[in-house]
Design an enzyme around this catalytic site. Structure first.
Site, PDB file in Angstrom:
ATOM      1  N   GLY A 101     101.252 -35.619 -15.117  1.00 36.62           N
ATOM      2  CA  GLY A 101     100.083 -35.540 -14.238  1.00 36.62           C
ATOM      3  C   GLY A 101     100.163 -34.408 -13.223  1.00 36.62           C
ATOM      4  O   GLY A 101      99.461 -34.424 -12.220  1.00 36.62           O
ATOM      5  N   GLY A 103      99.955 -31.084 -14.254  1.00 43.02           N
ATOM      6  CA  GLY A 103      99.357 -29.887 -14.828  1.00 43.02           C
ATOM      7  C   GLY A 103     100.393 -28.923 -15.372  1.00 43.02           C
ATOM      8  O   GLY A 103     100.154 -27.724 -15.408  1.00 43.02           O
ATOM      9  N   LEU A 104     101.551 -29.465 -15.792  1.00 45.29           N
ATOM     10  CA  LEU A 104     102.601 -28.577 -16.325  1.00 45.29           C
ATOM     11  C   LEU A 104     102.779 -28.798 -17.828  1.00 45.29           C
ATOM     12  O   LEU A 104     103.825 -28.523 -18.396  1.00 45.29           O
ATOM     13  CB  LEU A 104     103.920 -28.816 -15.575  1.00 45.29           C
ATOM     14  CG  LEU A 104     103.819 -28.552 -14.058  1.00 45.29           C
ATOM     15  CD1 LEU A 104     105.091 -28.967 -13.349  1.00 45.29           C
ATOM     16  CD2 LEU A 104     103.511 -27.088 -13.776  1.00 45.29           C
ATOM     17  N   SER A 105     101.717 -29.296 -18.455  1.00 44.33           N
ATOM     18  CA  SER A 105     101.648 -29.417 -19.913  1.00 44.33           C
ATOM     19  C   SER A 105     102.618 -30.417 -20.511  1.00 44.33           C
ATOM     20  O   SER A 105     103.177 -30.182 -21.587  1.00 44.33           O
ATOM     21  CB  SER A 105     101.867 -28.055 -20.585  1.00 44.33           C
ATOM     22  OG  SER A 105     100.845 -27.196 -20.233  1.00 44.33           O
ATOM     23  N   SER A 106     102.834 -31.552 -19.843  1.00 43.79           N
ATOM     24  CA  SER A 106     103.728 -32.551 -20.432  1.00 43.79           C
ATOM     25  C   SER A 106     103.138 -33.073 -21.740  1.00 43.79           C
ATOM     26  O   SER A 106     103.875 -33.330 -22.700  1.00 43.79           O
ATOM     27  CB  SER A 106     103.980 -33.695 -19.452  1.00 43.79           C
ATOM     28  OG  SER A 106     102.775 -34.252 -19.026  1.00 43.79           O
ATOM     29  N   ASP A 151      98.180 -23.886 -23.332  1.00 46.22           N
ATOM     30  CA  ASP A 151      99.351 -24.741 -23.116  1.00 46.22           C
ATOM     31  C   ASP A 151     100.141 -24.934 -24.401  1.00 46.22           C
ATOM     32  O   ASP A 151     101.377 -24.859 -24.410  1.00 46.22           O
ATOM     33  CB  ASP A 151      98.910 -26.119 -22.587  1.00 46.22           C
ATOM     34  CG  ASP A 151      98.099 -26.005 -21.310  1.00 46.22           C
ATOM     35  OD1 ASP A 151      98.097 -24.921 -20.707  1.00 46.22           O
ATOM     36  OD2 ASP A 151      97.459 -27.003 -20.923  1.00 46.22           O
ATOM     37  N   TYR A 200      86.878 -30.710 -15.214  1.00 46.23           N
ATOM     38  CA  TYR A 200      87.262 -29.678 -16.185  1.00 46.23           C
ATOM     39  C   TYR A 200      86.111 -29.506 -17.191  1.00 46.23           C
ATOM     40  O   TYR A 200      85.673 -28.387 -17.467  1.00 46.23           O
ATOM     41  CB  TYR A 200      88.556 -30.083 -16.899  1.00 46.23           C
ATOM     42  CG  TYR A 200      89.111 -29.020 -17.815  1.00 46.23           C
ATOM     43  CD1 TYR A 200      90.090 -28.136 -17.382  1.00 46.23           C
ATOM     44  CD2 TYR A 200      88.660 -28.882 -19.122  1.00 46.23           C
ATOM     45  CE1 TYR A 200      90.609 -27.159 -18.215  1.00 46.23           C
ATOM     46  CE2 TYR A 200      89.162 -27.913 -19.966  1.00 46.23           C
ATOM     47  CZ  TYR A 200      90.140 -27.065 -19.507  1.00 46.23           C
ATOM     48  OH  TYR A 200      90.643 -26.102 -20.345  1.00 46.23           O
TER      49      TYR A 200
HETATM   50  C1  GLA Z   1      94.534 -26.770 -18.561  1.00 42.87           C
HETATM   51  C2  GLA Z   1      94.120 -26.648 -20.018  1.00 42.87           C
HETATM   52  C3  GLA Z   1      94.278 -25.205 -20.506  1.00 42.87           C
HETATM   53  C4  GLA Z   1      93.624 -24.210 -19.552  1.00 42.87           C
HETATM   54  C5  GLA Z   1      94.016 -24.496 -18.103  1.00 42.87           C
HETATM   55  C6  GLA Z   1      93.252 -23.643 -17.115  1.00 42.87           C
HETATM   56  O1  GLA Z   1      95.903 -26.545 -18.437  1.00 42.87           O
HETATM   57  O2  GLA Z   1      94.915 -27.471 -20.840  1.00 42.87           O
HETATM   58  O3  GLA Z   1      93.761 -25.081 -21.804  1.00 42.87           O
HETATM   59  O4  GLA Z   1      92.235 -24.181 -19.712  1.00 42.87           O
HETATM   60  O5  GLA Z   1      93.807 -25.849 -17.762  1.00 42.87           O
HETATM   61  O6  GLA Z   1      93.624 -22.317 -17.235  1.00 42.87           O
END
Ligand code: GLA
Length: 345
Positions: A101, A103-106, A151, A200
């Site tokens: 949660g 925003g670091l692509s877990s 990501d 988003y």
């Molecule tokens: C999230 C989304 C990505 C990208 C970023 C914003 O991380 O998963 O695809 O759009 O936001 O840059």
């Protein structure tokens, strides 16, 4: 079939936000926090999952997404079966140091690691780019998260110590060295975000409106002057303006990294924050204050990173100044937390 292992890092984006569904370049880098997993394929359709900090989950391949931590696992295994890599479910054991949660692509890291493990289990020959594209499908189609491709590409292919200059249209990329003299610090703001939140999707729709007006899928390739002089309504015009100018800032950041001009990299990061705050309107007052102090306490560049509306900031700070800078920042923002620092390998 025997057990297989796979790993994937978290990612931070140095610059280039909301660009990966608008036809431009982004500049993510692998973090040192990441996840590792062991996967044992099963002959039935059961999915058994365990992960650090979560209750064990017992799911089934026919399940739909239900806002559960194990959704990415079910989705990835369904995709792996469709790709012919496995024939049923699996038992998966995950060890992760990526804070969820933030925003670091877990979630991207989990899906990509499962697809890599399944590729190994099934002796598949898909490329890492192919797996990244499949991982995005899992997010878009199974989990209902309308994200771009950044990501998944970053966690599938990025290398420690390097940034990934990624063309999100062609998926061509180049690895560029991170600076030797500066650290890239990732600081959590203390404000939590969820990508499935409406904002988003709302930004994406506003971009769609601009795409329809300019008759292009690639807002990033528009000339900012043409955007400024257009008669498009104010909100979609501002979103398009962010895309067109952010893509150009990414190009200057890549050039700056290659020529070791860290002042120019920092300037591009600072300008990016202004554009995210004023044109894309994806920041929050608490994040603006954190970024302003990060800059005031001596960061060469600092900005919000990721999907927005909370999560982390990324800052570029001279190696010798990092400790003092962190002290000052955490005194001013007691809720903020250092997640990771990455630097040249
Ligand atoms: C999230 C989304 C990505 C990208 C970023 C914003 O991380 O998963 O695809 O759009 O936001 O840059």
């Amino acid at each position: 079939m025997s057990d297989v292992r796979a790993a994937a890092p978290g990612r931070v984006n140095l610059i280039g936000e909301h660009i990966d569904y608008n036809g431009g370049m982004v500049l993510p880098a692998a973090l040192s926090v990441g996840l590792e997993l062991i996967l044992a394929p099963r002959s039935d359709d059961q999915v058994l999952a365990r992960s650090t900090g979560y209750d064990a989950a017992q799911r089934h391949l026919s399940d739909t997404a239900c806002d559960h931590w194990s959704d990415p696992i079910v989705g990835a295994l369904r995709e792996a079966r469709k790709m012919g890599l496995i024939s049923g479910g699996a038992e998966v054991e995950i060890t992760s140091t990526i804070p969820a949660g933030s925003g670091l692509s877990s979630s991207a890291a989990l899906i990509v690691a499962i697809l890599k493990a399944a590729r190994q289990a099934g002796g598949g020959e898909q490329s890492d780019v192919g797996l990244a594209v499949a991982a995005r499908r899992v997010e878009n189609e199974f989990m209902g998260v309308p994200c771009g491709i950044m990501d998944q590409m970053a966690v599938a292919l990025a290398t420690p110590g390097k940034a990934m200059a990624l063309d999100t249209k062609s998926l061509g990329y180049e690895l560029v060295n991170l600076p030797k003299t500066h650290a890239i610090a990732v600081i959590h703001s203390g404000v939590f975000r969820k990508l499935t939140e409406e904002r988003y999707a709302e930004r994406k729709e506003e971009c769609d409106e601009a795409k329809a007006y300019f008759k292009t899928d690639d807002l990033c390739l528009l000339d900012p002057e043409d955007v400024a002089s257009s008669s498009l309504a104010e909100i979609p015009r501002k979103r398009a303006m962010h895309c067109a100018t952010e893509h150009r800032r990414v190009l200057s950041a890549i050039k700056a990294l290659k020529s070791n001009d860290i002042a120019a990299l920092g300037a591009a990061m600072n300008e990016s924050h202004v554009s995210m705050r004023d044109d894309f309107e994806m920041s929050l007052p608490a994040i603006d204050a954190l970024v302003a102090n990060a800059q005031r306490f001596g960061a060469t560049g600092a900005r919000l990173t990721g999907g927005g509306f909370g999560g982390c900031i990324v800052a570029c700070v001279e190696n010798d100044a990092v400790d003092r800078w962190l002290d000052q920042l955490f005194t001013a923002h007691p809720d903020a937390k250092l997640i990771d620092t990455v630097s040249a390998a």
